[in-house]
Scaffold this motif. Structure first.
Motif, PDB file in Angstrom:
ATOM      1  N   GLN A   1       4.444  26.930   5.330  1.00 27.65           N
ATOM      2  CA  GLN A   1       4.670  25.959   4.254  1.00 27.65           C
ATOM      3  C   GLN A   1       5.660  26.506   3.232  1.00 27.65           C
ATOM      4  OE1 GLN A   1       3.579  22.907   4.319  1.00 27.65           O
ATOM      5  NE2 GLN A   1       2.335  23.189   6.149  1.00 27.65           N
ATOM      6  N   ARG A   2       5.583  27.793   2.942  1.00 28.88           N
ATOM      7  CA  ARG A   2       6.529  28.400   2.001  1.00 28.88           C
ATOM      8  C   ARG A   2       7.955  28.322   2.534  1.00 28.88           C
ATOM      9  NH1 ARG A   2       3.540  33.983   0.446  1.00 28.88           N
ATOM     10  NH2 ARG A   2       1.891  33.098  -0.847  1.00 28.88           N
ATOM     11  N   VAL A   3       8.125  28.627   3.834  1.00 25.96           N
ATOM     12  CA  VAL A   3       9.461  28.577   4.431  1.00 25.96           C
ATOM     13  C   VAL A   3       9.991  27.149   4.409  1.00 25.96           C
ATOM     14  CG1 VAL A   3      10.732  28.863   6.598  1.00 25.96           C
ATOM     15  CG2 VAL A   3       9.138  30.622   5.842  1.00 25.96           C
ATOM     16  N   ARG A   4       9.140  26.185   4.725  1.00 29.00           N
ATOM     17  CA  ARG A   4       9.568  24.788   4.670  1.00 29.00           C
ATOM     18  C   ARG A   4       9.961  24.399   3.250  1.00 29.00           C
ATOM     19  NH1 ARG A   4       5.098  21.655   8.376  1.00 29.00           N
ATOM     20  NH2 ARG A   4       5.938  22.290  10.388  1.00 29.00           N
ATOM     21  N   GLY A   5       9.185  24.840   2.280  1.00 35.43           N
ATOM     22  CA  GLY A   5       9.500  24.535   0.883  1.00 35.43           C
ATOM     23  C   GLY A   5      10.806  25.167   0.448  1.00 35.43           C
ATOM     24  N   MET A   6      11.054  26.412   0.889  1.00 41.40           N
ATOM     25  CA  MET A   6      12.311  27.072   0.537  1.00 41.40           C
ATOM     26  C   MET A   6      13.500  26.337   1.152  1.00 41.40           C
ATOM     27  SD  MET A   6      11.406  31.177   0.613  1.00 41.40           S
ATOM     28  CE  MET A   6      12.441  31.372   1.995  1.00 41.40           C
ATOM     29  N   GLY A   7      13.367  25.908   2.398  1.00 32.80           N
ATOM     30  CA  GLY A   7      14.442  25.167   3.052  1.00 32.80           C
ATOM     31  C   GLY A   7      14.710  23.858   2.348  1.00 32.80           C
ATOM     32  N   GLN A   8      13.655  23.169   1.952  1.00 29.96           N
ATOM     33  CA  GLN A   8      13.824  21.892   1.257  1.00 29.96           C
ATOM     34  C   GLN A   8      14.462  22.097  -0.108  1.00 29.96           C
ATOM     35  OE1 GLN A   8      13.188  19.010   2.696  1.00 29.96           O
ATOM     36  NE2 GLN A   8      13.914  17.868   0.946  1.00 29.96           N
ATOM     37  N   SER A   9      14.026  23.132  -0.844  1.00 24.01           N
ATOM     38  CA  SER A   9      14.610  23.376  -2.165  1.00 24.01           C
ATOM     39  C   SER A   9      16.064  23.822  -2.044  1.00 24.01           C
ATOM     40  CB  SER A   9      13.795  24.418  -2.930  1.00 24.01           C
ATOM     41  OG  SER A   9      13.864  25.668  -2.284  1.00 24.01           O
ATOM     42  N   PHE A  10      16.394  24.546  -0.974  1.00 20.33           N
ATOM     43  CA  PHE A  10      17.778  24.957  -0.748  1.00 20.33           C
ATOM     44  C   PHE A  10      18.660  23.738  -0.504  1.00 20.33           C
ATOM     45  CE2 PHE A  10      21.165  26.394   2.184  1.00 20.33           C
ATOM     46  CZ  PHE A  10      21.800  27.286   1.333  1.00 20.33           C
TER      47      PHE A  10
END
Length: 112
Positions: free
Chosen positions: A43-52
């Motif tokens: 979930q953290r990786v998905r969130g980082m990708g979305q915020s990027f």
């Protein structure tokens, strides 16, 4: 947690059933908790990708990335007839042709 109803005058068998239900509910809760902990890095990786992607202001960034890689593959790939100077001039000609389109797409992506 949903606790089962236990009647006041219950038999030993009913008490055992209630205890087993309580244990099963506890195991379900443990499994939910453990699965959340296991999925937390994803979930953290998905969130980082979305915020990027949001920070860049580009919609459908993975699709644009695949398109860019494909385009570079076609442009830099060795053709059957292509010599060094011909392919370089072809790339320059294609780049100058597509430059206004690329600017238009990037400009509209930043406005949205």
């Amino acid at each position: 947690m949903n606790l089962p109803e236990i009647p006041r005058n219950s038999s030993r068998q009913e008490m055992r059933k209630a205890l087993i239900r309580l244990r099963m509910e506890m195991h379900r809760q443990e499994l939910r908790h453990e699965s959340r902990q296991l999925l937390q890095p994803l979930q953290r990786v998905r969130g980082m990708g979305q915020s990027f992607q949001d920070g860049l202001g580009i919609k459908h960034a993975p699709l644009w990335g695949v398109a860019a890689v494909t385009l570079l593959g076609f442009l830099t790939g060795k053709g059957a007839k292509g010599s060094g100077i011909r392919s370089a001039s072809r790339m320059v000609r294609l780049g100058t042709t597509l430059l206004p389109l690329i600017k238009l797409i990037i400009g509209s992506a930043r406005k949205n």
